[in-house]
Scaffold this active site. Structure first.
Site, PDB file in Angstrom:
ATOM      1  N   SER A 180       0.798  -1.228   0.000  1.00  0.00           N
ATOM      2  CA  SER A 180       0.000   0.000   0.000  1.00  0.00           C
ATOM      3  C   SER A 180       0.828   1.273   0.000  1.00  0.00           C
ATOM      4  O   SER A 180       0.366   2.302  -0.468  1.00  0.00           O
ATOM      5  CB  SER A 180      -0.959  -0.006   1.184  1.00  0.00           C
ATOM      6  OG  SER A 180      -0.262  -0.240   2.388  1.00  0.00           O
ATOM      7  N   HIS A 208      -5.321  -3.385  -2.943  1.00  0.00           N
ATOM      8  CA  HIS A 208      -4.949  -2.521  -4.072  1.00  0.00           C
ATOM      9  C   HIS A 208      -4.868  -3.282  -5.390  1.00  0.00           C
ATOM     10  O   HIS A 208      -4.384  -2.757  -6.390  1.00  0.00           O
ATOM     11  CB  HIS A 208      -3.627  -1.816  -3.778  1.00  0.00           C
ATOM     12  CG  HIS A 208      -3.704  -0.969  -2.551  1.00  0.00           C
ATOM     13  ND1 HIS A 208      -4.255   0.287  -2.545  1.00  0.00           N
ATOM     14  CD2 HIS A 208      -3.357  -1.237  -1.265  1.00  0.00           C
ATOM     15  CE1 HIS A 208      -4.218   0.772  -1.319  1.00  0.00           C
ATOM     16  NE2 HIS A 208      -3.674  -0.130  -0.514  1.00  0.00           N
ATOM     17  N   LYS A 243     -11.359   0.891  -1.870  1.00  0.00           N
ATOM     18  CA  LYS A 243     -10.285   1.386  -2.737  1.00  0.00           C
ATOM     19  C   LYS A 243     -10.842   1.514  -4.162  1.00  0.00           C
ATOM     20  O   LYS A 243     -11.619   2.400  -4.396  1.00  0.00           O
ATOM     21  CB  LYS A 243      -9.089   0.438  -2.645  1.00  0.00           C
ATOM     22  CG  LYS A 243      -8.644   0.189  -1.174  1.00  0.00           C
ATOM     23  CD  LYS A 243      -7.626   1.164  -0.654  1.00  0.00           C
ATOM     24  CE  LYS A 243      -7.526   1.236   0.862  1.00  0.00           C
ATOM     25  NZ  LYS A 243      -6.860   0.127   1.524  1.00  0.00           N
TER      26      LYS A 243
HETATM   27  C1  LIG Z   1      -6.681  -0.045   3.094  1.00  0.00           C
HETATM   28  C2  LIG Z   1      -6.083  -1.367   3.356  1.00  0.00           C
HETATM   29  C3  LIG Z   1      -6.678  -2.282   4.241  1.00  0.00           C
HETATM   30  C4  LIG Z   1      -7.841  -1.898   5.101  1.00  0.00           C
HETATM   31  O1  LIG Z   1      -9.004  -1.750   4.384  1.00  0.00           O
HETATM   32  P1  LIG Z   1     -10.190  -0.829   4.942  1.00  0.00           P
HETATM   33  O2  LIG Z   1     -11.374  -1.321   4.245  1.00  0.00           O
HETATM   34  O3  LIG Z   1      -9.803   0.564   4.597  1.00  0.00           O
HETATM   35  O4  LIG Z   1     -10.237  -1.050   6.421  1.00  0.00           O
HETATM   36  C5  LIG Z   1      -6.128  -3.522   4.355  1.00  0.00           C
HETATM   37  N1  LIG Z   1      -5.030  -3.876   3.663  1.00  0.00           N
HETATM   38  C6  LIG Z   1      -4.402  -3.023   2.830  1.00  0.00           C
HETATM   39  C7  LIG Z   1      -3.191  -3.468   2.094  1.00  0.00           C
HETATM   40  C8  LIG Z   1      -4.911  -1.730   2.658  1.00  0.00           C
HETATM   41  O5  LIG Z   1      -4.285  -0.866   1.866  1.00  0.00           O
END
Ligand SMILES: *Cc1c(COP(=O)(O)O)cnc(C)c1O
Length: 397
Positions: A180, A208, A243
């Site tokens: 991320s 992602h 995302k």
């Molecule tokens: C954003 C993210 C999460 C968490 O997801 P949310 O739905 O925002 O709680 C988990 N793993 C990764 C790699 C992320 O980038």
């Protein structure tokens, strides 16, 4: 010392180290233009890679979903589970090429809940050092023997698999498919091979990857599909809806028995109010758009290629990333803060990422691209960035 005195001390310490974080209040979501007070700002900081957070069809579906009730009124197991949730789970299973899927309220909860349900004290969890905080916290909370390997280091992973075998119990390897804060991808084919050799289970976080990459058969499924890996090789995938889907919530996908098991044992699924029906409806619409409009992903890919080409021409130190996440590692916190503040004054918002989100000494600008950016917007950001970096160096030398 009173509570507030103790807390104030810790906050002062955080400020002193240039690690204090501020919440910005925006007038609308940054996809990618938004108002900050009276000013219009162009964002390169959101994870709404396809622009679905502001897509009229998604918003219309979400409004219509709210007609079923603003909230789910209870947890999924009590009476908070509607047909719309079932439909979303069905669609998510289909597009990821898995037997079944289970929605969670967030990716954080999905990761913590899944690790804690699958592993206990007798087991081992092996994590990449740059895994997302939610996987790190899940590894801690589940109580298993926790082993880590240097980022994407296959020899390191191999060593930890051998150590885990010595400890006994089941072993699960957890990695981000796309990291991320770095944008690089895990060497999934090799990792899956090592897991198979050592009889370890593999969990891949597709936060992602979901929606923006995949295979010919499953173009949205994420980095595992892109690497040609299916459910037998990667039995657990976690994807978020916050995302590329531009919404909120998350899901775990895998075998029917995995999902049946999580319904029984994943505490962050069981002991929380169900996903609002509107969010499920909006997410279904987002998934449909992803399926129907492959040109969105194509636009994103073109923007990534354009950004990298132009940044290379300008001699900016690019990271090894071919995804929408394009970090520019500057090293020190102070520099990241002054460069990002100056960029903001000039009308551009980029993520300013500092420890503990990233390792000490690797503070960075996290630039993210979206299908909605134009080439001229990307050029404008890069030109300003070069100018700000030059001024910053001049001031400090
Ligand atoms: C954003 C993210 C999460 C968490 O997801 P949310 O739905 O925002 O709680 C988990 N793993 C990764 C790699 C992320 O980038």
């Amino acid at each position: 010392m009173t509570l507030d005195q103790a807390l104030r001390q810790r906050l002062d310490e955080r400020r002193r180290r240039n690690l204090y974080r501020e919440v910005k209040t925006l007038d609308s979501v940054p996809s990618p233009l938004f108002k900050l007070g009276a000013r219009e700002i162009l964002a390169f900081s959101s994870n709404d890679y396809l622009g679905l957070a502001i897509h009229p069809e998604v918003i219309a579906a979400q409004k219509a979903g709210a007609e079923q009730g603003a909230g789910a009124t209870a947890s999924h197991l009590v009476n908070g589970h509607l047909k719309i949730h079932q439909q979303l789970q069905q669609r998510l299973a289909e597009v990821t090429g898995r037997e079944a899927a289970l929605v969670f309220s967030s990716g954080y909860m999905a990761n913590v809940g899944t690790l804690c349900a699958l592993l206990g004290r007798a087991d081992n969890i092996i994590s990449d050092k740059l895994n997302h905080a939610s996987l790190i916290d899940g590894a801690r909370l589940c109580g298993a023997n926790s082993l880590r390997f240097p980022h994407s280091d296959l020899k390191g992973l191999h060593r930890q698999l051998q150590r885990a075998a010595g400890h006994g119990g089941n072993t699960l390897v957890a990695v981000d498919g796309v990291y991320s804060m770095d944008g690089d991808q895990a060497p999934l084919i090799e990792i899956a091979g090592l897991c198979r050799e050592h009889g370890a289970w593999l969990l891949v976080d597709e936060a992602h990857g979901f929606g923006v990459m995949g295979s010919e058969q499953f173009p949205l499924a994420g980095s595992c599909a892109a690497a040609g890996l299916d459910q037998s090789q990667v039995p657990v995938i976690m994807g978020t809806l916050g995302k590329a889907a531009g919404n909120a919530g998350a899901f775990v996908a895998g075998s029917r028995v995995l999902i049946d098991y999580l319904v029984q044992f994943a505490r962050p699924y069981i002991y929380t109010t169900g996903m609002p029906p509107a969010v499920a409806a909006g997410s279904i619409a987002a998934v449909e758009l992803m399926c129907r409009k492959p040109e969105l992903t194509r636009r994103l890919e073109e923007n990534i290629a354009h950004f990298r080409q132009r940044a290379a021409q300008l001699n900016l130190p690019l990271a090894d990333s071919s995804t929408a996440i394009q970090p520019l590692v500057l090293g020190c916190e102070e520099k990241v803060m002054s460069v990002s503040a100056e960029l903001e004054r000039r009308g551009f918002l980029v993520g300013a990422i500092r420890p503990p989100t990233v390792p000490a000494g690797t503070a960075r600008l996290r630039i993210t691209l979206s299908a909605l950016h134009t080439y001229s917007q990307i050029n404008a950001l890069l030109d300003e960035l070069v100018s700000v970096l030059q001024e910053n160096t001049a001031v400090h030398s």
